[in-house]
Design a protein around this motif. Structure first.
Motif, PDB file in Angstrom:
ATOM      1  N   PRO A 233       0.809  -1.228   0.000  1.00  0.00           N
ATOM      2  CA  PRO A 233       0.000   0.000   0.000  1.00  0.00           C
ATOM      3  C   PRO A 233       0.843   1.280   0.000  1.00  0.00           C
ATOM      4  CG  PRO A 233      -0.824  -1.583   1.619  1.00  0.00           C
ATOM      5  CD  PRO A 233       0.488  -2.104   1.125  1.00  0.00           C
ATOM      6  N   GLN A 234       2.092   1.184   0.482  1.00  0.00           N
ATOM      7  CA  GLN A 234       2.942   2.375   0.531  1.00  0.00           C
ATOM      8  C   GLN A 234       3.296   2.914  -0.852  1.00  0.00           C
ATOM      9  OE1 GLN A 234       3.521  -0.483   1.985  1.00  0.00           O
ATOM     10  NE2 GLN A 234       3.569  -0.150   4.210  1.00  0.00           N
ATOM     11  N   ALA A 356       6.427   3.223 -12.581  1.00  0.00           N
ATOM     12  CA  ALA A 356       7.269   2.041 -12.387  1.00  0.00           C
ATOM     13  C   ALA A 356       7.115   1.458 -10.991  1.00  0.00           C
ATOM     14  CB  ALA A 356       8.734   2.391 -12.651  1.00  0.00           C
ATOM     15  N   HIS A 357       6.824   2.305  -9.996  1.00  0.00           N
ATOM     16  CA  HIS A 357       6.649   1.805  -8.629  1.00  0.00           C
ATOM     17  C   HIS A 357       5.421   0.905  -8.538  1.00  0.00           C
ATOM     18  CE1 HIS A 357       9.802   4.416  -7.173  1.00  0.00           C
ATOM     19  NE2 HIS A 357       9.211   5.471  -7.712  1.00  0.00           N
ATOM     20  N   ILE A 358       4.376   1.218  -9.325  1.00  0.00           N
ATOM     21  CA  ILE A 358       3.184   0.366  -9.334  1.00  0.00           C
ATOM     22  C   ILE A 358       3.462  -0.926 -10.078  1.00  0.00           C
ATOM     23  CG2 ILE A 358       0.776   0.216 -10.056  1.00  0.00           C
ATOM     24  CD1 ILE A 358       0.609   3.244  -9.838  1.00  0.00           C
ATOM     25  N   PHE A 359       4.049  -0.820 -11.275  1.00  0.00           N
ATOM     26  CA  PHE A 359       4.329  -2.006 -12.067  1.00  0.00           C
ATOM     27  C   PHE A 359       5.325  -2.935 -11.375  1.00  0.00           C
ATOM     28  CE2 PHE A 359       3.141   0.016 -16.403  1.00  0.00           C
ATOM     29  CZ  PHE A 359       1.813  -0.322 -16.165  1.00  0.00           C
ATOM     30  N   ASN A 360       6.176  -2.382 -10.509  1.00  0.00           N
ATOM     31  CA  ASN A 360       7.138  -3.220  -9.795  1.00  0.00           C
ATOM     32  C   ASN A 360       6.447  -4.162  -8.820  1.00  0.00           C
ATOM     33  OD1 ASN A 360       9.727  -4.132  -9.170  1.00  0.00           O
ATOM     34  ND2 ASN A 360       9.943  -2.691  -7.471  1.00  0.00           N
ATOM     35  N   GLN A 361       5.241  -3.783  -8.379  1.00  0.00           N
ATOM     36  CA  GLN A 361       4.460  -4.639  -7.478  1.00  0.00           C
ATOM     37  C   GLN A 361       3.421  -5.464  -8.231  1.00  0.00           C
ATOM     38  OE1 GLN A 361       5.385  -4.871  -4.318  1.00  0.00           O
ATOM     39  NE2 GLN A 361       6.951  -3.326  -4.783  1.00  0.00           N
TER      40      GLN A 361
END
Length: 443
Positions: A233-234, A356-361
């Motif tokens: 969630p962070q 990219a921070h979303i796609f990384n998860q």
């Protein structure tokens, strides 16, 4: 409320009444603006972008993300590829190619260049862009000179099918790897076996049953985005609104040299075979009457990379696997990829590289589901081999491509076997005209 229109006082034609020359509607053919090249081009664009079915086309737009997201994300995290710039340029490519061709023509990252960049730490953004620009320049020259069309005419169908079958099986094997094991995308490595839907077995079983019962690639993709936020969630705090800055890449002589030797040379055979020739043949198979020339596809790939490479956009091409995936999930028109292009533009301008921070998860196993069906659809194109000789050539080409991890090696092996078999037939008294014509792709 609209007022009623009074009836026309002259509702019938009186043969004795004087005829008014302008009584009939003026034909559009008398208007130069409605019959000129610009008007015809606009009508064609409108026709190409018309959606055959809204939900099916939206579903089909997700069919190519199984290859797009992992490659672009890996290069963003490991080589500082500008994700925002890549999304903006590839979004424009999607809209333009959809308007030109009227089919779900895919825009995919160049896989050989990406593989070199992930394996070689010294192969950074300038080398990646240089290799893409040089590859695009070569394809543009091949298209404009007619050499690409000549190659399409001469390369046997069995060899093309071998390349398609190898690519389809490669997609399927990669999809299984995505589902079974945890992936370290920046290093392009598989780690331990994954419990990819969570630690709680009861919840995991329930979610797994839901995921594998979904028929829609769009819903599967949305589910992956939701799971990305659930897993961490962070990630919401790491999102920054606004586009990434688009800057001109600074090239050196070393970057041009390394880009050509390490990137362009291994990428060219794959681009020629899978991005142009195989796409031409697959398009005619899936969309009867839509026979695009190898020249046009070669030119569009060349122009894409000559336009975006200077600004840091990932080198791109078309691909038979992407076309098969989008078709499998419902894509039938250019509007399908135009939807995808519009979504990329919005994400590129609104979120930029912070996406990219979303796609990384994002659960890579879900992308594996999309990739698996794309691979199966592409591999099924090879089922039209009607004799043992052509099937043998196709399987040799496929086997060498998979074992050697090189479409170029598979192509050379398939061509060699094809020539040997045709020479054998010729020595047995068969006409020389069958030497190339049998099994050659139709234009």
């Amino acid at each position: 409320m609209a007022l009623p229109i009074p009836p026309n006082p002259i509702s019938t034609i009186d043969p004795e009444a004087p005829q008014i020359a302008n009584a009939t509607p003026i034909s559009n053919t008398n208007n130069p603006s409605s019959s000129g090249p610009a008007f015809i081009a606009m009508q064609k664009v409108k026709t190409n972008l018309v959606l055959r079915s809204k939900w099916a086309e939206l579903n089909g737009a997700m069919g190519d993300l199984g290859t797009y997201i992992p490659i672009v994300l890996a290069l963003t995290l490991s080589r500082n590829l500008n994700l925002g710039t890549t999304l903006i340029f590839t979004g424009i490519y999607n809209i333009v190619t959809g308007a030109i061709y009227g089919v779900p023509m895919p825009v995919q990252p160049m896989k050989s260049i990406a593989a070199v960049a992930l394996a070689d730490p010294t192969f950074s953004v300038p080398e990646i862009m240089a290799s893409g620009i040089l590859t695009g320049a070569v394809l543009l020259v091949l298209g404009l000179t007619g050499l690409m069309q000549l190659a399409y005419t001469l390369i046997p169908l069995s060899v093309v099918r071998g390349i398609q079958l190898a690519q389809g099986l490669s997609f399927a094997l990669t999809a299984v790897k995505y589902v079974r094991k945890v992936q370290d995308l920046p290093k392009s490595k598989s780690l331990e076996e994954r419990n990819w839907l969570g630690r709680t077995s009861r919840i995991g079983r329930r979610v797994k049953n839901v995921v594998f019962s979904l028929p829609s690639a769009f819903i599967v993709f949305v589910l992956g985005v939701i799971l990305a936020f659930v897993r961490r969630p962070q990630v919401v705090r790491e999102i920054k609104l606004g586009p990434s800055s688009i800057e001109v890449v600074k090239f050196t002589k070393h970057a041009w040299k390394e880009g050509f030797v390490k990137g362009t040379i291994p990428q060219l055979p794959l681009s020629i075979l899978n991005s142009v020739i195989a796409v031409c043949k697959l398009t005619s198979d899936l969309f009867p009457g839509k026979d695009f020339s190898a020249t046009s596809l070669s030119v569009t790939v060349g122009l894409m990379n000559l336009a975006g490479g200077w600004f840091g956009a990932m080198p791109c091409c078309h691909g038979a696997g992407g076309l098969a995936g989008q078709y499998k999930f419902g894509g039938r028109s250019g509007g399908c990829v135009a939807i995808l292009g519009a979504a990329k533009l919005v994400l590129g301008f609104v979120l930029g590289s912070s996406l990219a921070h979303i796609f990384n998860q994002f659960p890579v196993g879900i992308l594996g589901v999309l990739l698996l069906f794309a691979g199966i659809e592409l591999a099924m194109a090879s089922r039209d081999m009607k004799n043992k000789q052509d099937s043998f050539v196709m399987l040799i080409c496929t086997a060498v491509s998979l074992v050697g991890s090189s479409a170029a090696l598979g192509f050379l092996s398939g061509m060699l076997v094809f020539l040997i078999l045709r020479l054998r037939d010729w020595t047995k008294g068969k006409p020389l005209s069958s030497f190339w014509l049998r099994g050659s792709p139709r234009l």
